[in-house]
Design an enzyme around this catalytic site. Structure first.
Site, mmCIF file in Angstrom:
data_model
loop_
_atom_site.group_PDB
_atom_site.id
_atom_site.type_symbol
_atom_site.label_atom_id
_atom_site.label_comp_id
_atom_site.label_asym_id
_atom_site.label_seq_id
_atom_site.Cartn_x
_atom_site.Cartn_y
_atom_site.Cartn_z
ATOM 1 N N HIS A 269 0.815 -1.214 0.000
ATOM 2 C CA HIS A 269 0.000 0.000 0.000
ATOM 3 C C HIS A 269 0.845 1.259 0.000
ATOM 4 O O HIS A 269 0.360 2.356 -0.259
ATOM 5 C CB HIS A 269 -0.926 -0.011 1.218
ATOM 6 N N ASP B 4 -2.476 2.659 -3.999
ATOM 7 C CA ASP B 4 -3.661 2.619 -3.145
ATOM 8 C C ASP B 4 -4.611 1.507 -3.584
ATOM 9 O O ASP B 4 -4.421 0.883 -4.628
ATOM 10 C CB ASP B 4 -4.381 3.957 -3.175
#
Ligand SMILES: Cc1ncc(C[n+]2csc(CCOP(=O)(O)OP(=O)(O)O)c2C)c(N)n1
Ligand SMILES: [Mg+2]
Lengths: 378, 658
Positions: free
Chosen positions: A350, A354
């Site tokens: 991450h 995203d």
């Protein structure tokens, strides 16, 4: 008559307190109202004033500073001049335990004898008897612990490969912010694709090969998933080299197929068969295990549907393939149809990308599953 | 001089000179304790003993020097005893009040006023039982005739026509209390009527009158005519005991007047008046006696002291026999029998082979005993050996004492041991101490039996357990059986050993049955039985508690807790080694006894275990006792004062958690 000095109740809820100190010495005259002793309760230490006058007598068995005391328990006496001390009035049995010196657990005579015989230090023991009393059984158990070999367990030596795997897994765990997305995709077309190869009498590519080919196409639209986090920047991949997780008798190996977009499916399949065989027989070279920018792992053949694969650090993502099975699917017009379905599990870092862009990668891939033929020519 | 005159004069003079010598020795500090002289009363012992043979028995009092000398004790043995020397008649164990020389029929003097009457009755009982014509004599003061022993002893002697002579030396004072004051009927001889025997009063300062009356009484006794009460009126002309004041309760004039009535001077005058003897002859006798006493005194002063190691010798009879091992229970398979039947079997067998055994008790004759303890024996052995008694517990216990001293083996059946407390003094002061005081010359095979224990709503006077009290007393054996097998073996042993035995039968177990070999066998005292083996805790249980402790152990075995149960079987002697061995194994000790806790046998066991087994202890020693209260009647109250199985279980559990 000797006047007893007892532990006062400090508020209604006080069950016990800790005797802090005498404020007068043994034998010292005390006048009514003078501070006589201190007791701590609920972390508050209070000085208590003498309720009577007399000469303080502290019996030998009186509580020591630090001892737990209960309201009503006798602390000492106030005597008149020349009055003999009512020595050693025994403490009620029930109280005796609360008065036991902290840190000095009583040891039964038998335990003491046994400890001598077995050379066990009772001071280090926690007694199983009332009030922590050390009993024979405690000594014998301590002796057993001291002498017994550790209980036999089945163990497997850790191979260098295992150690490497372990280190890499831990590196991944410690250095990424992994998130896993799962998505159902329609695998009907790739199943048909393989069938066509079979019908032609050719060795079909593995599902892994087909998915690798399609994933490589999708990665070109979503390059961050093949990128590499380098703190101040994200380095994008120069070639789409894809790792393939292989379960070998020695442990997990991940051979790398280079420049996947450049290979036809047939070439890709051949290359992967070659690398997998090399991995299984542990004849694979170090060069063939390096340089991947993305990895595919397939547990579908063993019946797993979805899972949380672990990123092959320093890559950014790993794609897990689940098992393919027939499912009833409601079509737009309310018709129920049976389709072959597969779950994809994408774990990504991450830090690099995203959730939504990663999900879009899966959407691209799902679309490619619907029409694989353009990319899966021979 | 006739033989009689010579004996009477010589004996009286010997007593007088010896007493005066002893008084001087007391003043010089050679006598360490009491010294009660017989000065003024010499005619009585002399006149009575004139017609006694060495095999007749004399039972004496605190004022016994004269009796001993008249019965033939050499003055040296008497003086040396008062000097506390080893060659004294009691080897230094007794002093003035405890003169023993059973070889010559001096069966002992007693420091307690009264028991000699019962003991003489008992010896007379033995003489009657054995056949022959021996006689037993009790000397006692006027102080003794207001004592229960006098009443009970004379009554029993009368109903059984015992060959006894009861000689009351009425010197008119008990210490300083005048008999006139202390007696509702100060005519002692007349009291004989109350018991249905002849009562003769004579001038105790007239030796011929005493001799004549005694001769008649002795003849009556020898010929089966039964007992006589002989009251000899006299006066002691020295203080009650040497060193005591004499004129707070009587006047110098009264004493001087009685000195004038000196029995020796009186007899001497008679001899001279009648021409039987000359002054010179009698002076020569006097001089000879004075020389004899002087020499005896000197010799006694030189005599050696007893060795300190002998201080606790002769408390029990020496063990004479080796014992066969206990038989295995199933050596003679037959139906189980009850505890009462087991002891009956033992008693029957021993009575058959030993004619010296006889039984005393209430309802133990034709009725066969309240608990069937003598069932069927009356028909077999007759009334003399199964003697129903009046309700005179002290009396027949004291009688049993005297009977044993004279060679019989009395068994006293109390039914309930509560009744035995009425005889406490006879047991503790007399029976228990007799072997010791006689330096082992008397054996005391007295078996005292009765039921103990709580149950049957028997209430407080039929439920006592007094084994702890008696185990405190040296000289006694205290047996508490809990199975028919043990009861038979222990009872047989009791009937064969030479010590006094209290055989305390748990009433609640009297009808419990168990396997018992038919053949006779003995179980030695002081050998505990392991009722059940175990590893985690030892329970020493007494009598009725043995079964409950075993049940508790069984219940705990179900939970995997391993408990060893021990039955000491005898609380005196106590098998301390067995208890210690078990404690060594388990590390924990619980004593279960229905009797009261304080100062009980449990306290003794605990003290011994804490002492010799200190390093074996893995937990405190615990006791479980009956409530410290008399036994109540109502079943709910009764159940609350005795430890039930579940409380034993809980006590063991708590001990293991300690
Ligand atoms: C049962 C008992 N109670 C008290 C005593 C204390 N005591 C010793 S001699 C004696 C007086 C006894 O008088 P008596 O029987 O007339 O004998 P005496 O001394 O006059 O010869 C007493 C009361 C005792 N020895 N025994
Ligand atoms: Mg008297």
């Amino acid at each position: 008559m000797a006047i007893e000095i007892t532990v006062p109740r400090l508020g209604w809820s006080m069950e016990e307190g800790v005797f802090s100190a005498w404020l007068k010495r043994d034998g010292e005259p005390v006048r009514m109202g003078e501070p006589l002793f201190a007791v701590e309760s609920d972390k508050v230490t209070m000085d208590f004033e003498s309720l009577d006058s007399g000469i303080l007598h502290i019996p030998y068995d009186a509580p020591q500073p630090g001892d737990v005391v209960a309201p009503g328990q006798r602390l000492g006496y106030l005597l008149m001049e020349g009055e003999p001390a009512p020595e050693a009035m025994s403490i009620p049995a029930a109280r005796a335990e609360t008065v036991a010196r902290p840190g000095k657990a009583p040891v039964t005579p038998r335990a003491r004898r046994t400890a001598g015989e077995l050379d066990v230090d009772t001071a280090a023991l926690r007694g199983s008897g009332k009030g922590g009393r050390v009993r024979e059984i405690d000594v014998r158990e301590a002796f057993a612990r001291k002498t017994e070999a550790p209980p036999p367990v089945e163990s497997v030596p850790v191979s260098p490969l295992r150690r490497t795997i372990a280190a890499r897994m831990m590196r991944s765990r410690e250095n990424t912010a992994p998130v896993t997305l799962t998505r159902r995709v329609d695998a009907t077309e790739i199943v048909r694709l393989r069938k066509q190869w079979k019908l032609r009498g050719e060795t079909p590519p593995a599902y892994t090969d087909i998915v690798m080919k399609l994933a490589a196409v999708a990665l070109q639209d979503h390059p961050l998933l093949a990128g590499r986090w380098e703190e101040d920047r994200i380095v994008l991949a120069q070639g789409i080299h894809v790792g393939i997780a292989v379960d070998t008798p020695h442990g997990l190996l991940v051979p790398v197929i280079r420049d996947v977009p450049a290979l036809s499916l047939e070439q890709l399949a051949a290359r992967s068969r070659q690398l997998i065989a090399a991995a299984q027989s542990r004849r694979i070279t170090a060069a063939d295990l390096e340089g991947a920018v993305f990895t595919i792992t397939n547990l579908g053949a063993i019946g797993v549907e979805a899972f949380t694969p672990i990123i092959q650090f320093p890559e950014t993502a790993v794609l897990g393939m689940g098992t393919i099975r027939w499912e009833v699917v409601a079509e737009g017009n309310g018709v129920l149809a049976t389709r072959e379905q597969m779950m994809l599990s994408l774990t990504f870092d991450h830090r690099v990308i995203d959730g939504a862009p990663a999900a879009r990668f899966l959407r691209t891939l799902a679309a490619l599953f619907g029409s694989p033929y353009a990319h899966c020519g021979r | 001089m006739t033989e009689q005159s010579c004996f009477l004069y010589r004996t009286m003079q010997l007593i007088r000179v010896c007493e005066e010598q002893l008084a001087r020795c007391h003043a010089r500090g050679l006598i360490h304790g009491a010294c009660h002289t017989y000065v003024g009363e010499e005619a009585i012992a002399t006149g009575v003993c004139w017609r006694l043979r060495p095999d007749d028995a004399v039972f004496s009092t605190h004022r016994g020097h004269g009796h001993a000398l008249a019965k033939g004790m050499p003055p040296f043995a008497l003086i040396a005893e008062l000097f506390g020397r080893e060659p004294g008649c009691s080897h230094g164990r007794g002093g003035s009040m405890h003169l023993f020389s059973p070889e010559i029929g001096m069966m002992g003097a007693s420091g307690i006023v009264g028991p000699c009457i019962l003991q003489a009755a008992g010896a007379a009982y033995s003489f009657q039982l054995f056949g022959g014509d021996r006689v037993a004599v009790a000397f006692f003061g006027d102080g003794a005739v207001n004592n229960g022993a006098f009443h009970e002893g004379l009554n029993m002697a009368s109903i059984w026509k015992l060959p006894a002579v009861f000689v009351c030396e009425n010197n008119q004072f008990a210490t300083e209390v005048p008999f006139q004051y202390a007696a509702g009927n100060p005519d002692v001889a007349s009291r004989a009527a109350a018991y249905g025997m002849p009562g003769i009063q004579v001038d105790g300062n007239d030796v011929l009158a005493v001799a004549e009356a005694a001769e008649e009484a002795i003849r009556r006794a020898r010929s089966g005519g039964g007992p006589t009460l002989l009251e000899c009126k006299t006066y002691r002309t020295r203080a009650h005991a040497e060193g005591m004041g004499d004129y707070t309760y009587r006047t110098r004039e009264e004493v001087a007047a009685w000195r004038e009535r000196c029995p020796i001077r009186r007899f001497r005058a008679g001899l001279i008046t009648s021409g039987e003897a000359t002054e010179a002859e009698l002076d020569a006798i006097d001089a000879g006696i004075r020389e004899e006493i002087r020499k005896a005194g000197e010799e006694a002063e030189r005599a050696h002291w007893p060795r300190a190691e002998a201080a606790a010798a002769h408390v029990y009879a020496a063990r004479s026999r080796a014992h066969a091992p206990e038989p295995v229970v199933d050596s003679s398979p037959r139906p189980p029998i009850s505890l009462a039947a087991a002891t009956l079997e033992a008693l029957d067998y021993e009575m058959e082979r030993n004619p010296r055994i006889f039984v005393l008790g209430e309802g133990i004759g034709a009725r066969g005993g309240n608990f069937g303890t003598t069932a069927g024996l009356f028909a077999k052995y007759g009334a003399a050996r199964l003697r129903d008694t009046p309700i005179s517990e002290r009396g027949f216990t004291g009688l049993a004492c005297g009977a044993a001293m004279a060679g019989a083996r009395p068994v006293v059946d109390f039914m309930f041991i509560d009744f035995l407390n009425d005889a406490f003094g006879e047991i503790v002061n007399q029976i228990a101490k007799m072997q010791y005081m006689s330096s082992g010359r008397l054996k005391m095979p007295v078996l005292l039996r009765g039921c103990i224990g709580i149950g049957h709503s028997a209430a407080t006077h039929h439920s006592g357990s007094y084994h702890s009290i008696y185990s405190h007393i040296p000289g006694l054996r205290v047996v508490v059986p809990s199975t028919p097998y043990d009861a038979k073996g222990l009872f047989t042993h009791a009937l064969r050993c030479d010590d006094p035995v209290l055989f305390l039968e748990p009433r609640e177990l009297m009808s419990t049955k168990g396997a018992v070999p038919a053949e006779p066998y003995e179980i030695e005292f002081g050998k505990a039985r392991v009722v059940r083996e175990g590893r985690q805790a030892t329970v020493a249980a007494i009598g009725p508690m043995v079964q409950r402790a075993a049940a508790a152990a069984e219940a705990l075995a179900g939970e995997g807790v391993s408990v060893e149960v021990l039955d000491p079987r005898t609380v005196s002697p106590l098998d301390t080694p067995a208890i210690l061995a078990s404690l060594h194994k388990t590390g924990r000790l619980l004593i279960v006894d229905e009797a009261f806790g304080p100062c009980g046998i449990g306290a003794e066991i605990a003290a011994q275990a804490a002492d010799a087994g200190f390093n074996d202890l893995d937990a405190p020693i615990r006791r479980l006792n009956g409530a410290f209260a008399p036994t109540p009647y109502s079943p709910t109250l009764e159940a609350a004062v005795t430890p039930p199985v579940d409380r034993i279980v809980a006590a063991i559990r708590a001990l293991i958690e300690e």
